[in-house]
Design a protein around this motif. Structure first.
Motif, PDB file in Angstrom:
ATOM      1  N   CYS A 141       0.787  -1.211  -0.037  1.00  0.00           N
ATOM      2  CA  CYS A 141       0.026  -0.084  -0.123  1.00  0.00           C
ATOM      3  C   CYS A 141       0.740   1.121  -0.056  1.00  0.00           C
ATOM      4  O   CYS A 141       1.751   1.401   0.670  1.00  0.00           O
ATOM      5  CB  CYS A 141      -0.806   0.117   1.169  1.00  0.00           C
ATOM      6  SG  CYS A 141      -2.092  -1.399   1.233  1.00  0.00           S
ATOM      7  N   VAL A 149       7.119   4.013  -3.516  1.00  0.00           N
ATOM      8  CA  VAL A 149       7.398   2.635  -4.259  1.00  0.00           C
ATOM      9  C   VAL A 149       8.900   2.186  -4.637  1.00  0.00           C
ATOM     10  O   VAL A 149       9.034   1.102  -4.180  1.00  0.00           O
ATOM     11  CB  VAL A 149       6.591   2.790  -6.000  1.00  0.00           C
ATOM     12  CG1 VAL A 149       7.214   1.650  -6.728  1.00  0.00           C
ATOM     13  CG2 VAL A 149       5.189   2.920  -5.725  1.00  0.00           C
ATOM     14  N   ILE A 185       0.168  -3.740  -6.251  1.00  0.00           N
ATOM     15  CA  ILE A 185       0.459  -2.351  -5.504  1.00  0.00           C
ATOM     16  C   ILE A 185      -0.996  -1.756  -5.193  1.00  0.00           C
ATOM     17  O   ILE A 185      -1.735  -1.713  -6.251  1.00  0.00           O
ATOM     18  CB  ILE A 185       1.469  -1.390  -6.318  1.00  0.00           C
ATOM     19  CG1 ILE A 185       2.621  -2.149  -6.616  1.00  0.00           C
ATOM     20  CG2 ILE A 185       1.577  -0.006  -5.475  1.00  0.00           C
ATOM     21  CD1 ILE A 185       3.596  -1.330  -7.520  1.00  0.00           C
ATOM     22  N   TYR A 193      -2.862   1.684  -4.618  1.00  0.00           N
ATOM     23  CA  TYR A 193      -3.046   3.051  -4.192  1.00  0.00           C
ATOM     24  C   TYR A 193      -3.865   3.291  -3.397  1.00  0.00           C
ATOM     25  O   TYR A 193      -5.294   3.317  -3.903  1.00  0.00           O
ATOM     26  CB  TYR A 193      -2.989   4.073  -5.595  1.00  0.00           C
ATOM     27  CG  TYR A 193      -3.286   5.651  -5.245  1.00  0.00           C
ATOM     28  CD1 TYR A 193      -2.324   6.243  -4.447  1.00  0.00           C
ATOM     29  CD2 TYR A 193      -4.193   6.076  -5.950  1.00  0.00           C
ATOM     30  CE1 TYR A 193      -2.691   7.372  -4.090  1.00  0.00           C
ATOM     31  CE2 TYR A 193      -4.521   7.317  -5.545  1.00  0.00           C
ATOM     32  CZ  TYR A 193      -3.836   8.128  -4.686  1.00  0.00           C
ATOM     33  OH  TYR A 193      -3.824   9.394  -4.629  1.00  0.00           O
ATOM     34  N   CYS A 240      -2.295   5.972 -10.273  1.00  0.00           N
ATOM     35  CA  CYS A 240      -1.882   4.537 -10.661  1.00  0.00           C
ATOM     36  C   CYS A 240      -1.037   4.210 -11.824  1.00  0.00           C
ATOM     37  O   CYS A 240      -0.198   3.736 -11.988  1.00  0.00           O
ATOM     38  CB  CYS A 240      -3.357   3.448 -10.937  1.00  0.00           C
ATOM     39  SG  CYS A 240      -4.234   3.609  -9.164  1.00  0.00           S
ATOM     40  N   ILE A 296       2.460   5.186 -11.003  1.00  0.00           N
ATOM     41  CA  ILE A 296       2.871   3.973  -9.902  1.00  0.00           C
ATOM     42  C   ILE A 296       3.621   3.012 -11.147  1.00  0.00           C
ATOM     43  O   ILE A 296       4.534   2.353 -11.051  1.00  0.00           O
ATOM     44  CB  ILE A 296       1.959   3.475  -9.068  1.00  0.00           C
ATOM     45  CG1 ILE A 296       1.463   4.134  -7.942  1.00  0.00           C
ATOM     46  CG2 ILE A 296       2.328   2.040  -8.652  1.00  0.00           C
ATOM     47  CD1 ILE A 296       0.691   3.545  -7.091  1.00  0.00           C
ATOM     48  N   ARG A 297       2.784   2.670 -12.393  1.00  0.00           N
ATOM     49  CA  ARG A 297       3.026   1.981 -13.270  1.00  0.00           C
ATOM     50  C   ARG A 297       4.430   2.410 -13.997  1.00  0.00           C
ATOM     51  O   ARG A 297       5.363   1.785 -14.288  1.00  0.00           O
ATOM     52  CB  ARG A 297       1.972   1.542 -14.488  1.00  0.00           C
ATOM     53  CG  ARG A 297       2.343   0.226 -15.069  1.00  0.00           C
ATOM     54  CD  ARG A 297       1.098   0.263 -15.864  1.00  0.00           C
ATOM     55  NE  ARG A 297      -0.360  -0.134 -15.571  1.00  0.00           N
ATOM     56  CZ  ARG A 297      -0.324  -1.022 -14.783  1.00  0.00           C
ATOM     57  NH1 ARG A 297       0.307  -1.911 -14.617  1.00  0.00           N
ATOM     58  NH2 ARG A 297      -1.958  -0.858 -14.262  1.00  0.00           N
ATOM     59  N   ARG A 306       0.225  -5.482 -11.155  1.00  0.00           N
ATOM     60  CA  ARG A 306      -1.384  -4.955 -10.918  1.00  0.00           C
ATOM     61  C   ARG A 306      -1.212  -4.014  -9.815  1.00  0.00           C
ATOM     62  O   ARG A 306      -0.764  -3.916  -8.788  1.00  0.00           O
ATOM     63  CB  ARG A 306      -2.338  -6.318 -10.573  1.00  0.00           C
ATOM     64  CG  ARG A 306      -2.371  -7.154 -11.670  1.00  0.00           C
ATOM     65  CD  ARG A 306      -3.606  -8.222 -11.496  1.00  0.00           C
ATOM     66  NE  ARG A 306      -3.039  -9.374 -10.679  1.00  0.00           N
ATOM     67  CZ  ARG A 306      -3.758 -10.427 -10.200  1.00  0.00           C
ATOM     68  NH1 ARG A 306      -4.899 -10.423 -10.685  1.00  0.00           N
ATOM     69  NH2 ARG A 306      -3.404 -11.340  -9.432  1.00  0.00           N
ATOM     70  N   VAL A 307      -2.182  -2.996 -10.095  1.00  0.00           N
ATOM     71  CA  VAL A 307      -2.215  -1.775  -9.456  1.00  0.00           C
ATOM     72  C   VAL A 307      -3.729  -1.514  -8.985  1.00  0.00           C
ATOM     73  O   VAL A 307      -4.535  -1.326  -9.874  1.00  0.00           O
ATOM     74  CB  VAL A 307      -1.706  -0.556  -9.970  1.00  0.00           C
ATOM     75  CG1 VAL A 307      -1.698   0.923  -8.933  1.00  0.00           C
ATOM     76  CG2 VAL A 307      -0.291  -0.686 -10.582  1.00  0.00           C
ATOM     77  N   GLN A 308      -3.841  -1.735  -7.639  1.00  0.00           N
ATOM     78  CA  GLN A 308      -5.436  -1.143  -7.247  1.00  0.00           C
ATOM     79  C   GLN A 308      -5.596   0.007  -6.811  1.00  0.00           C
ATOM     80  O   GLN A 308      -4.472   0.716  -6.474  1.00  0.00           O
ATOM     81  CB  GLN A 308      -5.607  -2.340  -6.111  1.00  0.00           C
ATOM     82  CG  GLN A 308      -5.535  -3.826  -6.441  1.00  0.00           C
ATOM     83  CD  GLN A 308      -5.681  -4.676  -5.086  1.00  0.00           C
ATOM     84  OE1 GLN A 308      -5.105  -4.319  -4.166  1.00  0.00           O
ATOM     85  NE2 GLN A 308      -6.354  -5.787  -5.082  1.00  0.00           N
ATOM     86  N   TYR A 309      -6.714   0.337  -6.868  1.00  0.00           N
ATOM     87  CA  TYR A 309      -7.154   1.684  -6.086  1.00  0.00           C
ATOM     88  C   TYR A 309      -7.896   1.166  -4.664  1.00  0.00           C
ATOM     89  O   TYR A 309      -8.722   0.293  -4.746  1.00  0.00           O
ATOM     90  CB  TYR A 309      -8.306   2.329  -7.081  1.00  0.00           C
ATOM     91  CG  TYR A 309      -8.788   3.478  -6.071  1.00  0.00           C
ATOM     92  CD1 TYR A 309      -7.999   4.615  -5.645  1.00  0.00           C
ATOM     93  CD2 TYR A 309     -10.040   3.449  -5.567  1.00  0.00           C
ATOM     94  CE1 TYR A 309      -8.453   5.693  -4.880  1.00  0.00           C
ATOM     95  CE2 TYR A 309     -10.542   4.277  -4.484  1.00  0.00           C
ATOM     96  CZ  TYR A 309      -9.834   5.420  -4.206  1.00  0.00           C
ATOM     97  OH  TYR A 309     -10.334   6.449  -3.616  1.00  0.00           O
ATOM     98  N   ASP A 326      -5.262   2.031 -15.921  1.00  0.00           N
ATOM     99  CA  ASP A 326      -4.147   1.524 -15.106  1.00  0.00           C
ATOM    100  C   ASP A 326      -4.675   1.223 -13.734  1.00  0.00           C
ATOM    101  O   ASP A 326      -4.073   0.871 -12.872  1.00  0.00           O
ATOM    102  CB  ASP A 326      -3.278   2.616 -14.912  1.00  0.00           C
ATOM    103  CG  ASP A 326      -2.224   2.873 -16.118  1.00  0.00           C
ATOM    104  OD1 ASP A 326      -1.665   2.019 -16.375  1.00  0.00           O
ATOM    105  OD2 ASP A 326      -2.708   4.070 -17.041  1.00  0.00           O
TER     106      ASP A 326
END
Ligand code: PGA
Length: 253
Positions: free
Chosen positions: A126, A147, A164, A166, A187, A190-191, A207-210, A227
């Motif tokens: 997180c 990150v 990850i 966000y 996001c 972050i990528r 994979r990037v979550q919110y 993203d």
């Protein structure tokens, strides 16, 4: 194509008896999804009960923290081996509540990430800014630095497996969700930083979550961003309505 991943963060809610009942209710209500991996990140003591309750379904179980050493004199802590042996496949690392109340720093997040990966867990790391940091315009700079420190020493192969999340702190538990545009922008950033560290192949697969006040009415728009690969959901993951978040494309009720 990255498969979406939607994880419930139960935080410090539900004893083992209640957790079993909640997991069963969610399964019966149809929490599994054709297009998203679904994970329940539960209190450590609930892991065996919830693993039992989701047995035979596609739902996976995760912990909410992991210690950086495999064993030893660390009273109150839980190792990666303990989590996996109990049946957990995922673990949340560096949630803002851990940072705020339990002294978690980017450096301890880095140590925990290494331990989780070495132990065969899929980490959910997180990151996210406070309201003051957003208002000062330092969000992207801060998240990039979170990150970079978290991933120090992590191989490309391991980075590609890591999720990850966000989570802007001002959106957690407040009902004040980030706009889809705000969430998408961070996001994507972050990528980008993962791409700088590991190249475009890893950036495309990570994979990037919110996370932060995700609910049935905002999930589809958030998860529809290019993203944003799913969500980390707190309050709304404790109710049957969570099925409408994991099935955001075609709600069940
Ligand atoms: P919330 O929590 O969905 O209740 O805002 C999200 C989180 O803390 O992971």
């Amino acid at each position: 194509m990255r498969k979406k991943i939607i994880a419930g963060n139960w935080k410090m809610n539900a004893n083992p008896t209640e957790a079993t009942a909640l997991a069963k209710r969610l399964i019966e209500a149809g929490v599994e999804s054709d297009y998203a991996d679904v994970v329940f990140c539960v209190p450590a003591i609930d892991i065996p009960a919830v693993v039992g309750a989701v047995k035979g379904t596609g739902v996976a179980v995760g912990g909410q923290n992991v210690h950086f050493k495999p064993s030893g004199a660390y009273t109150g802590e839980i190792s990666a081996d303990m989590l996996t042996d109990a049946g957990a496949r995922y673990v949340i690392i560096g949630h803002s509540e851990r940072r705020q109340y339990f002294g978690e720093t980017d450096e301890t997040v880095n140590l925990r990430l290494a331990a989780a990966l070495a132990g065969g867990l899929i980490p959910i790391v997180c990151v996210g800014e406070s309201l003051g940091q957003r208002e000062r315009g330092v969000t992207i700079e801060l998240v990039r630095s979170q990150v970079k420190t978290a991933f120090g020493g992590v191989s490309a192969e391991d980075a590609a497996k890591t999720i990850i999340a966000y989570e802007p702190i001002w959106a957690i538990g407040t009902g004040r969700v980030a706009t889809a545009e705000q969430a998408q922008d961070v996001c994507a950033a972050i990528r980008t930083v993962i791409g700088e560290l590991y190249g475009s192949g890893v950036a495309d697969s990570v994979r990037v979550q919110y996370g932060g006040s995700v609910a049935r009415d905002n999930a589809a728009e958030l998860f529809g961003q290019p993203d944003i690969d799913g969500g980390l959901v707190g309050g709304a993951s404790l109710k049957e309505d969570f099925v409408n978040i994991t099935n955001y494309k075609a709600r069940k009720g």
